[in-house]
Design an enzyme around this catalytic site. Sequence first.
Site, PDB file in Angstrom:
ATOM      1  N   ASP A  21       0.829  -1.210   0.000  1.00 40.93           N
ATOM      2  CA  ASP A  21       0.000   0.000   0.000  1.00 40.93           C
ATOM      3  C   ASP A  21       0.863   1.260   0.000  1.00 40.93           C
ATOM      4  O   ASP A  21       1.942   1.281   0.595  1.00 40.93           O
ATOM      5  CB  ASP A  21      -0.894  -0.018   1.240  1.00 40.93           C
ATOM      6  CG  ASP A  21      -2.044   0.971   1.146  1.00 40.93           C
ATOM      7  OD1 ASP A  21      -2.370   1.411   0.029  1.00 40.93           O
ATOM      8  OD2 ASP A  21      -2.616   1.297   2.201  1.00 40.93           O
ATOM      9  N   ARG A  34      -0.600   8.517 -10.071  1.00 41.66           N
ATOM     10  CA  ARG A  34      -0.558   7.301  -9.275  1.00 41.66           C
ATOM     11  C   ARG A  34       0.224   6.188  -9.988  1.00 41.66           C
ATOM     12  O   ARG A  34       0.915   5.394  -9.354  1.00 41.66           O
ATOM     13  CB  ARG A  34      -1.978   6.832  -8.973  1.00 41.66           C
ATOM     14  CG  ARG A  34      -2.778   7.787  -8.097  1.00 41.66           C
ATOM     15  CD  ARG A  34      -4.223   7.315  -7.958  1.00 41.66           C
ATOM     16  NE  ARG A  34      -4.288   5.997  -7.387  1.00 41.66           N
ATOM     17  CZ  ARG A  34      -4.270   5.745  -6.069  1.00 41.66           C
ATOM     18  NH1 ARG A  34      -4.198   6.741  -5.204  1.00 41.66           N
ATOM     19  NH2 ARG A  34      -4.344   4.508  -5.616  1.00 41.66           N
ATOM     20  N   HIS A  38       3.053   3.212  -8.922  1.00 38.83           N
ATOM     21  CA  HIS A  38       2.973   1.773  -9.187  1.00 38.83           C
ATOM     22  C   HIS A  38       4.245   1.271  -9.880  1.00 38.83           C
ATOM     23  O   HIS A  38       4.749   0.188  -9.561  1.00 38.83           O
ATOM     24  CB  HIS A  38       1.752   1.464 -10.055  1.00 38.83           C
ATOM     25  CG  HIS A  38       0.441   1.756  -9.377  1.00 38.83           C
ATOM     26  ND1 HIS A  38       0.134   1.281  -8.128  1.00 38.83           N
ATOM     27  CD2 HIS A  38      -0.642   2.474  -9.783  1.00 38.83           C
ATOM     28  CE1 HIS A  38      -1.087   1.688  -7.780  1.00 38.83           C
ATOM     29  NE2 HIS A  38      -1.561   2.413  -8.776  1.00 38.83           N
ATOM     30  N   TRP A  70     -11.065  -2.504  -9.583  1.00 33.50           N
ATOM     31  CA  TRP A  70     -11.650  -2.301 -10.907  1.00 33.50           C
ATOM     32  C   TRP A  70     -12.472  -1.014 -10.968  1.00 33.50           C
ATOM     33  O   TRP A  70     -12.721  -0.478 -12.058  1.00 33.50           O
ATOM     34  CB  TRP A  70     -12.541  -3.485 -11.299  1.00 33.50           C
ATOM     35  CG  TRP A  70     -11.802  -4.752 -11.590  1.00 33.50           C
ATOM     36  CD1 TRP A  70     -11.842  -5.908 -10.878  1.00 33.50           C
ATOM     37  CD2 TRP A  70     -10.910  -5.006 -12.693  1.00 33.50           C
ATOM     38  NE1 TRP A  70     -11.036  -6.866 -11.453  1.00 33.50           N
ATOM     39  CE2 TRP A  70     -10.455  -6.344 -12.565  1.00 33.50           C
ATOM     40  CE3 TRP A  70     -10.458  -4.232 -13.754  1.00 33.50           C
ATOM     41  CZ2 TRP A  70      -9.568  -6.917 -13.472  1.00 33.50           C
ATOM     42  CZ3 TRP A  70      -9.559  -4.809 -14.659  1.00 33.50           C
ATOM     43  CH2 TRP A  70      -9.129  -6.128 -14.512  1.00 33.50           C
ATOM     44  N   LEU A 132      11.179 -20.541  -3.560  1.00 33.13           N
ATOM     45  CA  LEU A 132      10.050 -19.726  -3.124  1.00 33.13           C
ATOM     46  C   LEU A 132       8.881 -19.808  -4.105  1.00 33.13           C
ATOM     47  O   LEU A 132       9.069 -19.772  -5.317  1.00 33.13           O
ATOM     48  CB  LEU A 132      10.504 -18.265  -3.012  1.00 33.13           C
ATOM     49  CG  LEU A 132       9.432 -17.203  -2.763  1.00 33.13           C
ATOM     50  CD1 LEU A 132       8.936 -17.277  -1.327  1.00 33.13           C
ATOM     51  CD2 LEU A 132       9.984 -15.811  -3.077  1.00 33.13           C
TER      52      LEU A 132
END
Length: 246
Positions: A21, A34, A38, A70, A132
């Site tokens: 976040d 934004r 990201h 969405w 992993l």
Amino acid sequence: MSLQDQLIKDRLPSHVAIIMDGNGRWAKKRGNSRVFGHKHGVTAVREVTETSAELGIEYLTLYAFSTENWSRPKTEVDALMSLLVSTISSETKTLMKNNVKLNAIGCKENLPSGVQKRLNECIDKTSGNTGLTLTLALSYSSRWEILEAIKKIVIEVEDKQFDISQLDDEAFGSYLATQGMPDPELMIRTSGEHRISNFLLWQLAYSELYFCDILWPDFRREDYYRALIDYQGRERRFGKTGDQIK
């Protein structure tokens, strides 16, 4: 003593889940969109993935895109989907180098065909890796997951394929998207928010929760070490008393 040296190797969690976040706020502080945040969050993903692989953590689950996401502006969603395609393509080589197996959970059929194609290609290519397991929660929400599990159970009961009297925690877990994976021992959320946000609600029942103020694009290896050290300092009782655990 460095933070890495403070880690107790045999007390590391086998499964870490992270709510990544703060990308938007990180970008806004820098006067950018934004999507800019990201893009820079990819570096943090790479760091925690490589660190998890190096430490021998078996499972890492990242909340990458929720069903609620969405509803964000179309331009942001489109840019995120494009970023997913390019990131998956560019990081496949790194996953192979680190023996990481890629996995994905969520309503994947809602993803654009290009994203599904690249995702499936990477999952197939890394399927033989034995280190992993990196799981991306894409178009995912826990309520969706639980409802889907219930629907499957109802169908099997109606078709006489499952005896409802046999339904318990373990049986129900086998119908979830995380089937075959252990529940996370540690859940990390960045950016200062103290919510689970519809993420792995069933699986997090006894997880240790760690919240930090760092915005996701700034989250680095040392921050991950701090979260793991904090986890190792906790007493996990699972409903028992401290004396019983000792």
